[in-house]
Design an enzyme around this catalytic site. Structure first.
Site, PDB file in Angstrom:
ATOM      1  N   HIS A 155     -23.149  19.581  45.400  1.00  0.00           N
ATOM      2  CA  HIS A 155     -23.313  18.647  44.284  1.00  0.00           C
ATOM      3  C   HIS A 155     -22.408  17.424  44.502  1.00  0.00           C
ATOM      4  O   HIS A 155     -22.819  16.283  44.301  1.00  0.00           O
ATOM      5  CB  HIS A 155     -22.964  19.358  42.965  1.00  0.00           C
ATOM      6  CG  HIS A 155     -22.991  18.490  41.747  1.00  0.00           C
ATOM      7  ND1 HIS A 155     -23.921  18.628  40.746  1.00  0.00           N
ATOM      8  CD2 HIS A 155     -22.188  17.465  41.359  1.00  0.00           C
ATOM      9  CE1 HIS A 155     -23.693  17.711  39.804  1.00  0.00           C
ATOM     10  NE2 HIS A 155     -22.638  17.004  40.147  1.00  0.00           N
ATOM     11  N   GLU A 156     -21.169  17.684  44.970  1.00  0.00           N
ATOM     12  CA  GLU A 156     -20.212  16.578  45.173  1.00  0.00           C
ATOM     13  C   GLU A 156     -20.579  15.719  46.372  1.00  0.00           C
ATOM     14  O   GLU A 156     -20.500  14.492  46.309  1.00  0.00           O
ATOM     15  CB  GLU A 156     -18.784  17.131  45.335  1.00  0.00           C
ATOM     16  CG  GLU A 156     -18.263  17.960  44.168  1.00  0.00           C
ATOM     17  CD  GLU A 156     -18.505  17.322  42.808  1.00  0.00           C
ATOM     18  OE1 GLU A 156     -18.696  18.080  41.845  1.00  0.00           O
ATOM     19  OE2 GLU A 156     -18.546  16.076  42.711  1.00  0.00           O
ATOM     20  N   CYS A 171     -23.216  17.658  35.074  1.00  0.00           N
ATOM     21  CA  CYS A 171     -22.548  16.568  35.814  1.00  0.00           C
ATOM     22  C   CYS A 171     -21.696  15.771  34.838  1.00  0.00           C
ATOM     23  O   CYS A 171     -22.158  15.442  33.733  1.00  0.00           O
ATOM     24  CB  CYS A 171     -23.591  15.645  36.457  1.00  0.00           C
ATOM     25  SG  CYS A 171     -22.837  14.342  37.453  1.00  0.00           S
ATOM     26  N   LEU A 172     -20.473  15.477  35.247  1.00  0.00           N
ATOM     27  CA  LEU A 172     -19.577  14.752  34.346  1.00  0.00           C
ATOM     28  C   LEU A 172     -20.058  13.320  34.119  1.00  0.00           C
ATOM     29  O   LEU A 172     -19.632  12.664  33.172  1.00  0.00           O
ATOM     30  CB  LEU A 172     -18.148  14.757  34.916  1.00  0.00           C
ATOM     31  CG  LEU A 172     -17.535  16.158  35.025  1.00  0.00           C
ATOM     32  CD1 LEU A 172     -16.182  16.115  35.688  1.00  0.00           C
ATOM     33  CD2 LEU A 172     -17.454  16.837  33.660  1.00  0.00           C
ATOM     34  N   HIS A 221     -23.129  13.248  45.569  1.00  0.00           N
ATOM     35  CA  HIS A 221     -22.595  12.056  44.897  1.00  0.00           C
ATOM     36  C   HIS A 221     -22.201  10.985  45.928  1.00  0.00           C
ATOM     37  O   HIS A 221     -22.377   9.788  45.690  1.00  0.00           O
ATOM     38  CB  HIS A 221     -21.344  12.400  44.060  1.00  0.00           C
ATOM     39  CG  HIS A 221     -21.625  12.846  42.653  1.00  0.00           C
ATOM     40  ND1 HIS A 221     -22.269  12.062  41.726  1.00  0.00           N
ATOM     41  CD2 HIS A 221     -21.337  14.003  42.022  1.00  0.00           C
ATOM     42  CE1 HIS A 221     -22.378  12.722  40.566  1.00  0.00           C
ATOM     43  NE2 HIS A 221     -21.810  13.907  40.719  1.00  0.00           N
ATOM     44  N   GLN A 255     -17.754   8.637  41.211  1.00  0.00           N
ATOM     45  CA  GLN A 255     -17.799   8.873  39.754  1.00  0.00           C
ATOM     46  C   GLN A 255     -16.653   8.177  39.022  1.00  0.00           C
ATOM     47  O   GLN A 255     -16.729   7.986  37.804  1.00  0.00           O
ATOM     48  CB  GLN A 255     -17.732  10.381  39.456  1.00  0.00           C
ATOM     49  CG  GLN A 255     -18.992  11.143  39.880  1.00  0.00           C
ATOM     50  CD  GLN A 255     -18.896  12.597  39.523  1.00  0.00           C
ATOM     51  OE1 GLN A 255     -18.327  13.386  40.291  1.00  0.00           O
ATOM     52  NE2 GLN A 255     -19.415  12.969  38.378  1.00  0.00           N
ATOM     53  N   GLY A 311     -15.506  19.970  39.796  1.00  0.00           N
ATOM     54  CA  GLY A 311     -15.683  19.097  40.960  1.00  0.00           C
ATOM     55  C   GLY A 311     -15.691  17.659  40.495  1.00  0.00           C
ATOM     56  O   GLY A 311     -15.928  17.385  39.314  1.00  0.00           O
TER      57      GLY A 311
HETATM   58  O1  K2U Z   1     -19.596  16.385  39.924  1.00  0.00           O
HETATM   59  C1  K2U Z   1     -19.490  16.580  38.720  1.00  0.00           C
HETATM   60  O2  K2U Z   1     -20.031  15.867  37.883  1.00  0.00           O
HETATM   61  C2  K2U Z   1     -18.729  17.801  38.237  1.00  0.00           C
HETATM   62  C3  K2U Z   1     -19.748  18.907  38.110  1.00  0.00           C
HETATM   63  C4  K2U Z   1     -19.623  19.805  39.286  1.00  0.00           C
HETATM   64  C5  K2U Z   1     -20.649  20.891  39.274  1.00  0.00           C
HETATM   65  C6  K2U Z   1     -21.889  20.745  38.676  1.00  0.00           C
HETATM   66  C7  K2U Z   1     -22.797  21.799  38.703  1.00  0.00           C
HETATM   67  C8  K2U Z   1     -22.489  22.980  39.324  1.00  0.00           C
HETATM   68  C9  K2U Z   1     -21.270  23.108  39.923  1.00  0.00           C
HETATM   69  C10 K2U Z   1     -20.359  22.071  39.895  1.00  0.00           C
HETATM   70  C11 K2U Z   1     -19.612  19.648  36.789  1.00  0.00           C
HETATM   71  O3  K2U Z   1     -19.796  18.831  35.698  1.00  0.00           O
HETATM   72  S1  K2U Z   1     -18.110  20.419  36.482  1.00  0.00           S
HETATM   73  C12 K2U Z   1     -18.553  21.190  34.930  1.00  0.00           C
HETATM   74  C13 K2U Z   1     -19.249  22.484  35.206  1.00  0.00           C
HETATM   75  C14 K2U Z   1     -18.438  23.587  35.279  1.00  0.00           C
HETATM   76  C15 K2U Z   1     -19.005  24.810  35.596  1.00  0.00           C
HETATM   77  C16 K2U Z   1     -20.374  24.934  35.851  1.00  0.00           C
HETATM   78  C17 K2U Z   1     -21.188  23.808  35.775  1.00  0.00           C
HETATM   79  C18 K2U Z   1     -20.618  22.562  35.439  1.00  0.00           C
HETATM   80 ZN    ZN Z   2     -21.819  15.342  39.208  1.00  0.00          ZN
END
Ligand code: K2U
Ligand code: ZN
Length: 174
Positions: free
Chosen positions: A136-137, A94-95, A140, A50, A45
């Site tokens: 989560h998105e 979270c990225l 943001h 971001q 996501g």
């Molecule tokens: O929004 C972001 O920073 C990307 C997030 C999205 C996300 C976070 C937690 C749970 C679900 C989605 C992640 O960094 S994407 C990396 C990731 C991949 C699989 C599971 C958890 C995190």
């Molecule tokens: Zn995030």
């Protein structure tokens, strides 16, 4: 093209993003850049704030099964219109907060309305990882990070770690 991802703490990650008035070619190109950036991270996501754009646009693709057809989604002005009483705990990352993971509890199922890249109104109910990711998105877009659900002491420790990381990254670049 790939865009740099902002790292917490950054005031642009705490601002409430502006609604998208109508879907322009420029916004469609931004959605494509965000998907390219997300896949490269890798992530499932990414929200426009971001990458420093204060607009209500998120992209996601939670397909993780090897060999399964990816399902890249771009959502303009996404809104959660309904959610389940049942809740799920997921270890989120979270990225914008690299290498930090923590359990976050959210509604297990959410119904989301949004405008797609063709300008068509969409409505879909998500569960599982899709539900966690879309919430989560959308957080943001409202300047909310998953660490905001943690106890203040733990959040402050994470923020201090990110300040240190940013200082080291800046030194490397200098
Ligand atoms: O929004 C972001 O920073 C990307 C997030 C999205 C996300 C976070 C937690 C749970 C679900 C989605 C992640 O960094 S994407 C990396 C990731 C991949 C699989 C599971 C958890 C995190
Ligand atoms: Zn995030």
């Amino acid at each position: 093209m790939k865009r740099p991802i902002l790292i917490h703490p950054d005031p642009r990650l705490k601002k409430v993003a502006d609604a998208v008035p109508d879907i322009s070619d420029e916004l469609r190109a931004l959605a494509d850049d965000m998907l390219e950036t997300m896949y490269a991270a890798p992530g499932i996501g990414l929200a426009a704030p971001q990458v420093g754009i204060g607009r209500r646009l998120i992209v996601l693709d939670c397909i993780k099964e090897e060999g399964a057809e990816p399902r890249p989604l771009a959502m303009f002005n996404p809104v959660v219109v309904a959610c389940s009483d049942e809740r799920n705990v997921y270890e989120e990352g979270c990225l914008s907060i690299p290498e930090i993971y923590a359990d976050v509890e959210r509604p297990a199922e959410v119904t989301v309305e949004w405008v797609d890249r063709d300008g068509a109104a969409q409505r879909e109910t998500f569960d599982g990882l899709w539900a966690t990711c879309v919430q989560h998105e959308i957080d943001h877009l409202d300047g909310k990070l998953f660490i905001d659900y943690l106890r203040p002491l733990k959040r402050q420790m994470i923020t201090r770690k990110m300040v240190k990381l940013k200082r080291e990254l800046a030194r490397e670049k200098a």
